[in-house]
Design a protein around this motif. Structure first.
Motif, PDB file in Angstrom:
ATOM      1  N   LEU A 150       0.699  -1.153   0.021  1.00  0.00           N
ATOM      2  CA  LEU A 150      -0.125   0.001   0.126  1.00  0.00           C
ATOM      3  C   LEU A 150       0.757   1.199  -0.097  1.00  0.00           C
ATOM      4  CD1 LEU A 150      -2.732  -0.796   2.489  1.00  0.00           C
ATOM      5  CD2 LEU A 150      -2.990  -0.573   0.162  1.00  0.00           C
ATOM      6  N   ILE A 151       1.996   1.177   0.763  1.00  0.00           N
ATOM      7  CA  ILE A 151       2.883   2.194   0.663  1.00  0.00           C
ATOM      8  C   ILE A 151       3.359   2.669  -0.788  1.00  0.00           C
ATOM      9  CG2 ILE A 151       5.235   3.257   1.490  1.00  0.00           C
ATOM     10  CD1 ILE A 151       4.655   1.860   4.096  1.00  0.00           C
ATOM     11  N   GLU A 152       3.916   1.373  -1.472  1.00  0.00           N
ATOM     12  CA  GLU A 152       4.381   1.661  -2.811  1.00  0.00           C
ATOM     13  C   GLU A 152       3.339   2.161  -3.767  1.00  0.00           C
ATOM     14  OE1 GLU A 152       5.832  -1.232  -6.514  1.00  0.00           O
ATOM     15  OE2 GLU A 152       5.846  -1.871  -4.262  1.00  0.00           O
ATOM     16  N   LEU A 153       2.036   1.719  -3.415  1.00  0.00           N
ATOM     17  CA  LEU A 153       0.888   1.990  -4.504  1.00  0.00           C
ATOM     18  C   LEU A 153       0.637   3.634  -4.080  1.00  0.00           C
ATOM     19  CD1 LEU A 153      -1.443   0.980  -6.276  1.00  0.00           C
ATOM     20  CD2 LEU A 153      -2.737   0.566  -4.249  1.00  0.00           C
ATOM     21  N   GLY A 154       0.627   4.077  -3.014  1.00  0.00           N
ATOM     22  CA  GLY A 154       0.134   5.355  -2.683  1.00  0.00           C
ATOM     23  C   GLY A 154       1.343   6.403  -3.116  1.00  0.00           C
ATOM     24  N   GLU A 155       2.781   5.959  -3.075  1.00  0.00           N
ATOM     25  CA  GLU A 155       3.941   6.726  -3.758  1.00  0.00           C
ATOM     26  C   GLU A 155       3.722   6.999  -5.203  1.00  0.00           C
ATOM     27  OE1 GLU A 155       7.226   4.440  -2.458  1.00  0.00           O
ATOM     28  OE2 GLU A 155       7.199   5.522  -0.440  1.00  0.00           O
ATOM     29  N   TRP A 156       3.190   5.832  -5.960  1.00  0.00           N
ATOM     30  CA  TRP A 156       2.930   5.770  -7.302  1.00  0.00           C
ATOM     31  C   TRP A 156       1.837   6.613  -7.697  1.00  0.00           C
ATOM     32  CZ3 TRP A 156      -0.651   4.951 -11.235  1.00  0.00           C
ATOM     33  CH2 TRP A 156      -0.049   4.839 -12.563  1.00  0.00           C
ATOM     34  N   TRP A 157       0.865   6.785  -7.083  1.00  0.00           N
ATOM     35  CA  TRP A 157      -0.369   7.832  -7.205  1.00  0.00           C
ATOM     36  C   TRP A 157       0.165   9.091  -7.166  1.00  0.00           C
ATOM     37  CZ3 TRP A 157      -4.299   7.010 -10.284  1.00  0.00           C
ATOM     38  CH2 TRP A 157      -4.718   5.873 -10.616  1.00  0.00           C
ATOM     39  N   THR A 158       0.943   9.219  -5.808  1.00  0.00           N
ATOM     40  CA  THR A 158       1.370  10.529  -5.464  1.00  0.00           C
ATOM     41  C   THR A 158       2.213  10.934  -6.711  1.00  0.00           C
ATOM     42  OG1 THR A 158       1.438   9.971  -3.227  1.00  0.00           O
ATOM     43  CG2 THR A 158       2.785  11.940  -4.078  1.00  0.00           C
ATOM     44  N   GLN A 159       3.096  10.269  -7.546  1.00  0.00           N
ATOM     45  CA  GLN A 159       3.804  10.634  -8.432  1.00  0.00           C
ATOM     46  C   GLN A 159       2.859  10.929  -9.795  1.00  0.00           C
ATOM     47  OE1 GLN A 159       7.079   8.232  -9.605  1.00  0.00           O
ATOM     48  NE2 GLN A 159       7.907   9.286 -11.007  1.00  0.00           N
ATOM     49  N   PHE A 160       2.156   9.947  -9.866  1.00  0.00           N
ATOM     50  CA  PHE A 160       1.313  10.082 -11.138  1.00  0.00           C
ATOM     51  C   PHE A 160       0.411  11.416 -11.204  1.00  0.00           C
ATOM     52  CE2 PHE A 160      -2.429   8.698 -13.665  1.00  0.00           C
ATOM     53  CZ  PHE A 160      -1.748   8.159 -14.927  1.00  0.00           C
ATOM     54  N   GLN A 161       0.062  11.881 -10.065  1.00  0.00           N
ATOM     55  CA  GLN A 161      -0.618  13.171 -10.264  1.00  0.00           C
ATOM     56  C   GLN A 161       0.178  14.319 -10.594  1.00  0.00           C
ATOM     57  OE1 GLN A 161      -3.292  13.840  -6.573  1.00  0.00           O
ATOM     58  NE2 GLN A 161      -1.980  12.094  -5.923  1.00  0.00           N
ATOM     59  N   ASP A 162       1.572  14.205 -10.268  1.00  0.00           N
ATOM     60  CA  ASP A 162       2.251  15.540 -10.437  1.00  0.00           C
ATOM     61  C   ASP A 162       2.994  15.679 -11.870  1.00  0.00           C
ATOM     62  OD1 ASP A 162       1.452  16.389  -8.051  1.00  0.00           O
ATOM     63  OD2 ASP A 162       3.043  15.251  -7.009  1.00  0.00           O
ATOM     64  N   VAL A 163       3.108  14.537 -12.566  1.00  0.00           N
ATOM     65  CA  VAL A 163       4.191  14.696 -13.641  1.00  0.00           C
ATOM     66  C   VAL A 163       3.385  14.969 -14.779  1.00  0.00           C
ATOM     67  CG1 VAL A 163       5.505  12.838 -12.806  1.00  0.00           C
ATOM     68  CG2 VAL A 163       3.557  11.962 -14.151  1.00  0.00           C
ATOM     69  N   ASP A 164       4.009  15.056 -16.097  1.00  0.00           N
ATOM     70  CA  ASP A 164       3.408  15.639 -17.238  1.00  0.00           C
ATOM     71  C   ASP A 164       2.671  14.297 -17.974  1.00  0.00           C
ATOM     72  OD1 ASP A 164       5.664  14.381 -18.535  1.00  0.00           O
ATOM     73  OD2 ASP A 164       6.645  16.146 -18.798  1.00  0.00           O
ATOM     74  N   GLU A 165       2.175  14.495 -19.216  1.00  0.00           N
ATOM     75  CA  GLU A 165       1.186  13.387 -19.775  1.00  0.00           C
ATOM     76  C   GLU A 165       2.332  12.552 -20.193  1.00  0.00           C
ATOM     77  OE1 GLU A 165      -1.937  12.952 -20.129  1.00  0.00           O
ATOM     78  OE2 GLU A 165      -2.264  14.544 -18.581  1.00  0.00           O
ATOM     79  N   ASP A 166       3.491  12.762 -20.901  1.00  0.00           N
ATOM     80  CA  ASP A 166       4.509  11.985 -21.488  1.00  0.00           C
ATOM     81  C   ASP A 166       5.028  11.025 -20.312  1.00  0.00           C
ATOM     82  OD1 ASP A 166       4.095  12.932 -23.985  1.00  0.00           O
ATOM     83  OD2 ASP A 166       6.079  14.074 -23.695  1.00  0.00           O
ATOM     84  N   SER A 167       5.275  11.641 -18.961  1.00  0.00           N
ATOM     85  CA  SER A 167       5.765  10.766 -17.884  1.00  0.00           C
ATOM     86  C   SER A 167       4.514   9.694 -17.579  1.00  0.00           C
ATOM     87  CB  SER A 167       6.076  11.658 -16.899  1.00  0.00           C
ATOM     88  OG  SER A 167       7.232  12.458 -17.396  1.00  0.00           O
ATOM     89  N   LYS A 168       3.379  10.180 -17.633  1.00  0.00           N
ATOM     90  CA  LYS A 168       1.990   9.395 -17.314  1.00  0.00           C
ATOM     91  C   LYS A 168       2.281   8.295 -18.125  1.00  0.00           C
ATOM     92  CE  LYS A 168      -1.272  12.623 -14.944  1.00  0.00           C
ATOM     93  NZ  LYS A 168      -0.453  13.638 -14.698  1.00  0.00           N
ATOM     94  N   ARG A 169       2.390   8.391 -19.255  1.00  0.00           N
ATOM     95  CA  ARG A 169       2.127   7.221 -20.210  1.00  0.00           C
ATOM     96  C   ARG A 169       3.328   6.365 -19.853  1.00  0.00           C
ATOM     97  NH1 ARG A 169       0.304  11.125 -23.941  1.00  0.00           N
ATOM     98  NH2 ARG A 169       2.270  12.040 -24.375  1.00  0.00           N
ATOM     99  N   SER A 170       4.549   6.924 -19.733  1.00  0.00           N
ATOM    100  CA  SER A 170       5.866   6.018 -19.448  1.00  0.00           C
ATOM    101  C   SER A 170       5.322   5.182 -18.244  1.00  0.00           C
ATOM    102  CB  SER A 170       7.022   7.067 -19.242  1.00  0.00           C
ATOM    103  OG  SER A 170       7.883   6.335 -18.956  1.00  0.00           O
ATOM    104  N   MET A 171       4.841   5.905 -17.020  1.00  0.00           N
ATOM    105  CA  MET A 171       4.706   5.195 -15.840  1.00  0.00           C
ATOM    106  C   MET A 171       3.800   4.139 -15.994  1.00  0.00           C
ATOM    107  SD  MET A 171       4.269   8.307 -12.972  1.00  0.00           S
ATOM    108  CE  MET A 171       3.922   7.053 -11.695  1.00  0.00           C
ATOM    109  N   VAL A 172       2.655   4.409 -16.736  1.00  0.00           N
ATOM    110  CA  VAL A 172       1.664   3.062 -17.149  1.00  0.00           C
ATOM    111  C   VAL A 172       2.444   2.210 -18.023  1.00  0.00           C
ATOM    112  CG1 VAL A 172      -0.601   2.717 -18.119  1.00  0.00           C
ATOM    113  CG2 VAL A 172      -0.250   4.699 -16.877  1.00  0.00           C
ATOM    114  N   ALA A 173       3.193   2.543 -18.977  1.00  0.00           N
ATOM    115  CA  ALA A 173       3.639   1.701 -20.019  1.00  0.00           C
ATOM    116  C   ALA A 173       4.482   0.672 -19.096  1.00  0.00           C
ATOM    117  CB  ALA A 173       4.358   2.297 -20.750  1.00  0.00           C
TER     118      ALA A 173
END
Length: 450
Positions: free
Chosen positions: A406-429
């Motif tokens: 849950l800590i790792e999942l929370g950190e992922w969502w924390t980062q996902f909210q703040d990065v740009d669209e390209d970074s979002k696509r990269s994180m999901v990929a």
């Protein structure tokens, strides 16, 4: 000797806690209340009542808080004018309540509540007005009118029976409320068991005032609470919802929760928590949610009761979902939906949580199960969900309690909210897509030639 034992040994006899023929009359130069600290709208109502020949007093929590140097949230008024007379004086008024007939004077969003002095029930025999009680002693209707002395006796706690007289700006104290303020003590007027039976919500109010004002509950006032706590089951669930908001969204929710539990009151409001009373994980999540809410209130940030209720009931929903799956063999999603429904159906029998909040609770809970499914377009759908922020905050709280993934999942969502669209696509990929069952394709055999 402990404070409680000392207080019990010197507790005043019952007659000292009711109205006597003597009234402490504190003139303006001997108290700290200034008209500049009173709501302008409340002053308008007080002055008009006074100029119309009626007695008019600021009363209750407003007087108490001003004497303590606090800023009151509400300014309530007591008068000898009947509700109908008040309505004739104020066009911007409406009469409300069946159990207690009151006048609400409307100034935009500001509401000044005006109550007629309450009298003794014995006056009913003289035909003065109507009052009725249940077999348990609970007041069902209470529109018996009387004098200011009788009104003081009818109030709940001594510190709430203080009157500020607009006629000469003095304070009237009929029940020793000033002394109890000085001694930081919450004390009922009259026989505690009788007063609690008249209105069991007074037990909740005793706890709320003790925490809010940082006072102690007197021994005579606290001793019957545990035994009489089940009387709260007779209170309408809608009224208990309003009381629960005052208890848990007061800015001292965590401390209030602990005191409710100490006096056996929490179990009456949230019977579903009884089996989890000693579960450290459940208690830690509830404490964290209350602490988070207290901090937000202190910072003047927006809060919602749905967040608190989600924390109170979360582990029950999880446990119930596991039981449903084990018993019925339903898929996890269906079992979770059934568990949510059963939990809420059970809880609203005690506290009638409005649909606007239960809808938010369902969203917060369902998103907990979906936030781990971030592949493809799922992450974007979750991020743009109207209740994402509340669900995200709830996920972070769960991470604090449970740790691990849950800590790792929370950190992922924390980062996902703040990065740009390209970074979002990269994180999901980068996430591993779920491996499903591969579909086999068979090559059709050529038709035989004729």
């Amino acid at each position: 000797m402990s404070d409680d034992a000392l207080e019990s040994s010197v507790a005043a006899p019952e007659s000292d806690k009711v109205v006597s023929t003597y009234s402490d009359h504190i003139p303006r130069d001997e108290h700290n209340i200034s008209r500049s600290d009173i709501s302008e709208n409340a002053l308008k109502v007080l002055y008009r009542l006074h100029k119309s020949g009626h007695k008019a007093f600021l009363v209750g929590g407003g007087v108490r808080d001003l004497l303590l140097g606090l800023k009151p949230k509400d300014f309530d008024i007591a008068t000898d004018a009947t509700p109908d007379e008040v309505k004739k004086l104020f066009r911007n008024s409406r009469l409300v309540g069946r159990r207690f007939r009151l006048a609400h004077i409307l100034f935009g969003r500001d509401i000044i509540e005006v109550a007629t002095f309450r009298g003794h029930h014995s006056d009913e025999a003289q035909g003065k007005n109507v009052s009725s009680q249940s077999q348990e002693g609970m007041l069902l209707r209470d529109n018996v009118y009387g004098s200011i002395e009788e009104d003081a006796e009818r109030r709940d706690f001594t510190v709430n029976a203080l009157y500020y007289d607009i006629a000469d700006f003095s304070i009237r104290d009929f029940c020793g409320g000033l002394q109890d303020l000085e001694q930081r003590r919450i004390d009922l007027i009259g026989d505690p068991e009788t007063r609690y039976r008249e209105d069991p919500v007074r037990m909740l109010r005793a706890v709320r005032f003790a925490v809010k004002l940082q006072m102690r509950i007197s021994e005579r006032t606290s001793s019957p609470i545990k035994q009489l706590a089940p009387l709260l089951k007779d209170i309408p669930a809608a009224r208990l919802f309003e009381e629960s908001l005052k208890l848990l969204l007061s800015g001292q929710g965590e401390q209030t929760y602990q005191m409710l539990k100490e006096y056996n009151l929490l179990q009456q409001l949230y019977p579903i928590l009884f089996d989890q009373a000693e579960d450290p994980k459940s208690q830690a999540l509830i404490a964290a949610a209350l602490r988070n809410t207290d901090e937000r209130i202190a910072d003047e940030k927006r809060v919602t009761p749905a967040f608190i209720y989600s924390a109170l009931l979360w582990y029950n929903v999880e446990q119930k979902a596991q039981e449903v799956m084990a018993e019925s063999g339903l898929p996890s999603n269906d079992a979770f939906l059934m568990a949510m429904n059963e939990t809420l159906d059970f809880q609203i029998k005690s506290i009638a949580i409005p649909k606007r909040f239960t809808t938010t609770m369902r969203d917060i809970w369902m998103l907990q199960t979906r936030m781990s499914k971030r592949y493809g377009k799922h992450a974007y759908r979750i991020l743009h969900h109207p209740k994402f922020r509340a669900a995200y905050d709830f996920l972070l709280l769960r991470g604090e309690i449970e740790g691990g993934d849950l800590i790792e999942l929370g950190e992922w969502w924390t980062q996902f909210q703040d990065v740009d669209e390209d970074s979002k696509r990269s994180m999901v990929a980068k996430l591993n897509k779920p491996v499903g069952k591969r579909r086999r394709y068979y090559k059709k055999k050529p038709k035989a030639s004729q």
